[in-house]
Design a protein around this motif. Structure first.
Motif, PDB file in Angstrom:
ATOM      1  N   LYS B  92       0.841  -1.205   0.000  1.00 19.95           N
ATOM      2  CA  LYS B  92       0.000   0.000   0.000  1.00 19.95           C
ATOM      3  C   LYS B  92       0.875   1.254   0.000  1.00 19.95           C
ATOM      4  O   LYS B  92       0.609   2.215  -0.731  1.00 19.95           O
ATOM      5  N   ALA B  93       1.917   1.222   0.816  1.00 19.37           N
ATOM      6  CA  ALA B  93       2.817   2.387   0.903  1.00 19.37           C
ATOM      7  C   ALA B  93       3.541   2.611  -0.427  1.00 19.37           C
ATOM      8  O   ALA B  93       3.691   3.758  -0.874  1.00 19.37           O
ATOM      9  N   LEU B  94       3.972   1.529  -1.068  1.00 21.52           N
ATOM     10  CA  LEU B  94       4.631   1.684  -2.369  1.00 21.52           C
ATOM     11  C   LEU B  94       3.667   2.323  -3.359  1.00 21.52           C
ATOM     12  O   LEU B  94       4.042   3.199  -4.148  1.00 21.52           O
ATOM     13  N   GLY B  95       2.420   1.873  -3.303  1.00 24.10           N
ATOM     14  CA  GLY B  95       1.399   2.448  -4.178  1.00 24.10           C
ATOM     15  C   GLY B  95       1.250   3.945  -3.949  1.00 24.10           C
ATOM     16  O   GLY B  95       1.128   4.729  -4.897  1.00 24.10           O
ATOM     17  N   GLU B  96       1.285   4.343  -2.661  1.00 26.88           N
ATOM     18  CA  GLU B  96       1.173   5.776  -2.336  1.00 26.88           C
ATOM     19  C   GLU B  96       2.334   6.563  -2.922  1.00 26.88           C
ATOM     20  O   GLU B  96       2.206   7.744  -3.243  1.00 26.88           O
ATOM     21  N   LEU B  97       3.488   5.905  -3.050  1.00 27.58           N
ATOM     22  CA  LEU B  97       4.671   6.574  -3.598  1.00 27.58           C
ATOM     23  C   LEU B  97       4.782   6.362  -5.110  1.00 27.58           C
ATOM     24  O   LEU B  97       5.820   6.657  -5.702  1.00 27.58           O
ATOM     25  N   ALA B  98       3.703   5.845  -5.697  1.00 24.97           N
ATOM     26  CA  ALA B  98       3.654   5.606  -7.152  1.00 24.97           C
ATOM     27  C   ALA B  98       4.772   4.655  -7.615  1.00 24.97           C
ATOM     28  O   ALA B  98       5.381   4.846  -8.662  1.00 24.97           O
ATOM     29  N   VAL B  99       5.022   3.651  -6.810  1.00 22.95           N
ATOM     30  CA  VAL B  99       5.979   2.597  -7.157  1.00 22.95           C
ATOM     31  C   VAL B  99       5.189   1.284  -7.210  1.00 22.95           C
ATOM     32  O   VAL B  99       4.274   1.081  -6.404  1.00 22.95           O
ATOM     33  N   GLU B 100       5.548   0.417  -8.151  1.00 26.74           N
ATOM     34  CA  GLU B 100       4.798  -0.824  -8.355  1.00 26.74           C
ATOM     35  C   GLU B 100       4.704  -1.645  -7.059  1.00 26.74           C
ATOM     36  O   GLU B 100       5.730  -2.108  -6.554  1.00 26.74           O
ATOM     37  N   PRO B 101       3.487  -1.859  -6.550  1.00 24.09           N
ATOM     38  CA  PRO B 101       3.338  -2.634  -5.302  1.00 24.09           C
ATOM     39  C   PRO B 101       3.823  -4.074  -5.442  1.00 24.09           C
ATOM     40  O   PRO B 101       4.195  -4.705  -4.444  1.00 24.09           O
ATOM     41  N   GLU B 102       3.849  -4.585  -6.667  1.00 18.98           N
ATOM     42  CA  GLU B 102       4.275  -5.989  -6.840  1.00 18.98           C
ATOM     43  C   GLU B 102       5.763  -6.185  -6.623  1.00 18.98           C
ATOM     44  O   GLU B 102       6.270  -7.304  -6.701  1.00 18.98           O
ATOM     45  N   ARG B 103       6.467  -5.102  -6.340  1.00 20.13           N
ATOM     46  CA  ARG B 103       7.894  -5.267  -6.024  1.00 20.13           C
ATOM     47  C   ARG B 103       8.097  -5.963  -4.686  1.00 20.13           C
ATOM     48  O   ARG B 103       9.212  -6.313  -4.325  1.00 20.13           O
ATOM     49  N   ILE B 104       7.027  -6.111  -3.938  1.00 26.17           N
ATOM     50  CA  ILE B 104       7.115  -6.902  -2.712  1.00 26.17           C
ATOM     51  C   ILE B 104       5.970  -7.908  -2.705  1.00 26.17           C
ATOM     52  O   ILE B 104       4.858  -7.584  -3.128  1.00 26.17           O
ATOM     53  N   ARG B 105       6.282  -9.112  -2.270  1.00 26.88           N
ATOM     54  CA  ARG B 105       5.273 -10.168  -2.356  1.00 26.88           C
ATOM     55  C   ARG B 105       5.450 -11.146  -1.178  1.00 26.88           C
ATOM     56  O   ARG B 105       6.543 -11.313  -0.657  1.00 26.88           O
ATOM     57  N   MET B 106       4.328 -11.764  -0.819  1.00 27.71           N
ATOM     58  CA  MET B 106       4.339 -12.772   0.255  1.00 27.71           C
ATOM     59  C   MET B 106       4.097 -14.143  -0.349  1.00 27.71           C
ATOM     60  O   MET B 106       3.230 -14.309  -1.210  1.00 27.71           O
ATOM     61  N   TYR B 107       4.869 -15.105   0.076  1.00 27.58           N
ATOM     62  CA  TYR B 107       4.642 -16.501  -0.316  1.00 27.58           C
ATOM     63  C   TYR B 107       4.439 -17.337   0.947  1.00 27.58           C
ATOM     64  O   TYR B 107       5.154 -17.158   1.934  1.00 27.58           O
ATOM     65  N   HIS B 108       3.487 -18.231   0.874  1.00 28.98           N
ATOM     66  CA  HIS B 108       3.270 -19.191   1.967  1.00 28.98           C
ATOM     67  C   HIS B 108       3.654 -20.563   1.442  1.00 28.98           C
ATOM     68  O   HIS B 108       2.979 -21.108   0.555  1.00 28.98           O
ATOM     69  N   LEU B 109       4.748 -21.112   1.946  1.00 27.25           N
ATOM     70  CA  LEU B 109       5.242 -22.382   1.422  1.00 27.25           C
ATOM     71  C   LEU B 109       5.416 -23.421   2.532  1.00 27.25           C
ATOM     72  O   LEU B 109       5.645 -23.078   3.690  1.00 27.25           O
ATOM     73  N   GLU B 110       5.335 -24.669   2.115  1.00 24.27           N
ATOM     74  CA  GLU B 110       5.541 -25.776   3.057  1.00 24.27           C
ATOM     75  C   GLU B 110       7.003 -25.806   3.487  1.00 24.27           C
ATOM     76  O   GLU B 110       7.887 -25.298   2.800  1.00 24.27           O
ATOM     77  N   ARG B 111       7.243 -26.469   4.595  1.00 23.71           N
ATOM     78  CA  ARG B 111       8.621 -26.650   5.067  1.00 23.71           C
ATOM     79  C   ARG B 111       9.398 -27.541   4.110  1.00 23.71           C
ATOM     80  O   ARG B 111       8.808 -28.327   3.364  1.00 23.71           O
TER      81      ARG B 111
END
Lengths: 222, 141
Positions: B92-111
């Motif tokens: 959200k903050a990246l979006g506010e700064l007009a920077v692509e929000p997809e530059r940060i991402r969350m992954y949920h992976l198995e051990r």
């Protein structure tokens, strides 16, 4: 406590556009508790401002600091430790803090980084709700402890109004009708007869309609 | 013009990266894990603060991602859920700064050392390469 919310980053960047060095000043009072302007939020906003200005090609130096409170003279005096290190103070305290800095530091440029929202509490984690309007004439003893000034959209003293439907307020189906809550609660605590008392026309001077308010306690003044 | 090699920082919890990092990461290199992705292990992704993620961008990252346990199988119950919320806050903050929000991402992976762990890194690498240098570096057009 006073509930606040950080302003949009673009608005803050616009305020400090002429500054090369900014003192970003948190407060350990209410805004720390409501996660709007404490040390952690100072750290986050400092990063965002530095990133935003770097993107514009005009880096900014952010000095981070936090005072115990920004609503007392003795703590505002602590600003002296950063003298000469900033062009402006960006306060993350509520509006009281910004005003205190402006009052006590005539030559200091100060900007607000948060919007001061209301007096409230944390209903659940991450959610704050308005509970008190600071009207200066508390009538909670008549309303089962629930405030119609703050929590009724019309601040009715003799509610509910015709817009109360299924215990909800007509302004929004997600908002409880506080007068319904008052009615139900007075019934539960065997004080339902209080609903029959007609509240007289209210003098709103104590609510600020008579100008800025002050409380004076002679016993504390030496 | 030389190919853009993004600086990507991955924050992984102890559990999702434990086996991945065994053998000094030799297996990781053989698996096709991009060399430009640096791993930063934390005891639990729930410990990651928003400021830590932002610092990664301040330090020059073009992309950042977080690997935590599956949503309902976090070793610390809600750690990866907290991390996901903080990643969303940075988006959200990246979006506010007009920077692509997809530059940060969350992954949920198995051990364990799963192909998905490598795939996540490759996906981020591909995505950030397409986005180009992070505007915070002052190099973007």
């Amino acid at each position: 406590m006073i509930i606040a919310e950080r302003k949009p980053i673009g608005e803050i960047l616009d305020m400090i556009r002429d500054c090369d060095r900014v003192l970003l000043l948190g407060c350990r009072g209410c805004v720390t508790v409501c996660s709007a302007g404490g040390e952690r939020e100072v750290e986050i906003l400092a990063s965002l401002l530095k990133l935003g200005r770097k993107k514009e090609g005009r880096p900014v130096e952010i000095v981070e600091g936090t005072l115990v409170r920004q609503c007392d003279r003795e703590y505002i005096a602590g600003l002296a430790q950063w003298d000469g290190q900033y062009d402006a103070v960006l306060s993350m305290a509520c509006g009281v803090g910004v005003n205190f800095i402006a009052n006590l530091r005539p030559a200091t440029v100060v900007f607000p980084a948060v919007n001061t929202s209301f007096f409230g509490g944390s209903a659940t984690q991450g959610v704050w709700t308005e509970q008190c309007a600071g009207c200066g004439n508390c009538i909670l003893h008549l309303t089962g402890g629930l405030c119609p000034v703050a929590r009724c959209a019309k601040s009715l003293m003799n509610g509910p109004c015709g817009g109360s439907q299924n215990a909800r307020c007509e302004i929004n189906p997600n908002v409880d009708c506080v007068w319904q809550l008052i009615h139900d609660r007075l019934g539960r605590i065997n004080r339902a007869e209080q609903m029959l008392q007609i509240a007289p026309i209210r003098d709103w001077q104590s609510a600020g309609h008579g100008g800025p308010r002050q409380v004076v306690r002679d016993d504390l003044i030496v | 013009m030389s190919e853009f090699i993004p600086d990507i920082k991955a924050f992984c919890c102890h559990y999702t990266s434990q086996q991945t990092c065994a053998d000094n990461g030799e297996n990781l290199q053989k698996s096709g894990f991009p060399g430009n992705v640096s791993l930063h292990r934390v005891p639990c992704t729930g410990k990651l603060q928003v400021s830590t993620l932002l610092k990664a961008f301040e330090e020059g990252a073009d992309g950042v991602y977080v690997v935590g346990c599956p949503v309902n199988k976090c070793h610390n119950v809600k750690g990866s859920q907290r991390a996901a919320k903080r990643v969303a806050a940075v988006q959200k903050a990246l979006g506010e700064l007009a920077v692509e929000p997809e530059r940060i991402r969350m992954y949920h992976l198995e051990r364990g050392f799963h192909p998905e762990f490598v795939a996540a890194a490759q996906e981020m690498d591909k995505l950030v390469k397409a986005l180009g240098p992070c505007p915070f570096k002052g190099e973007a057009q």
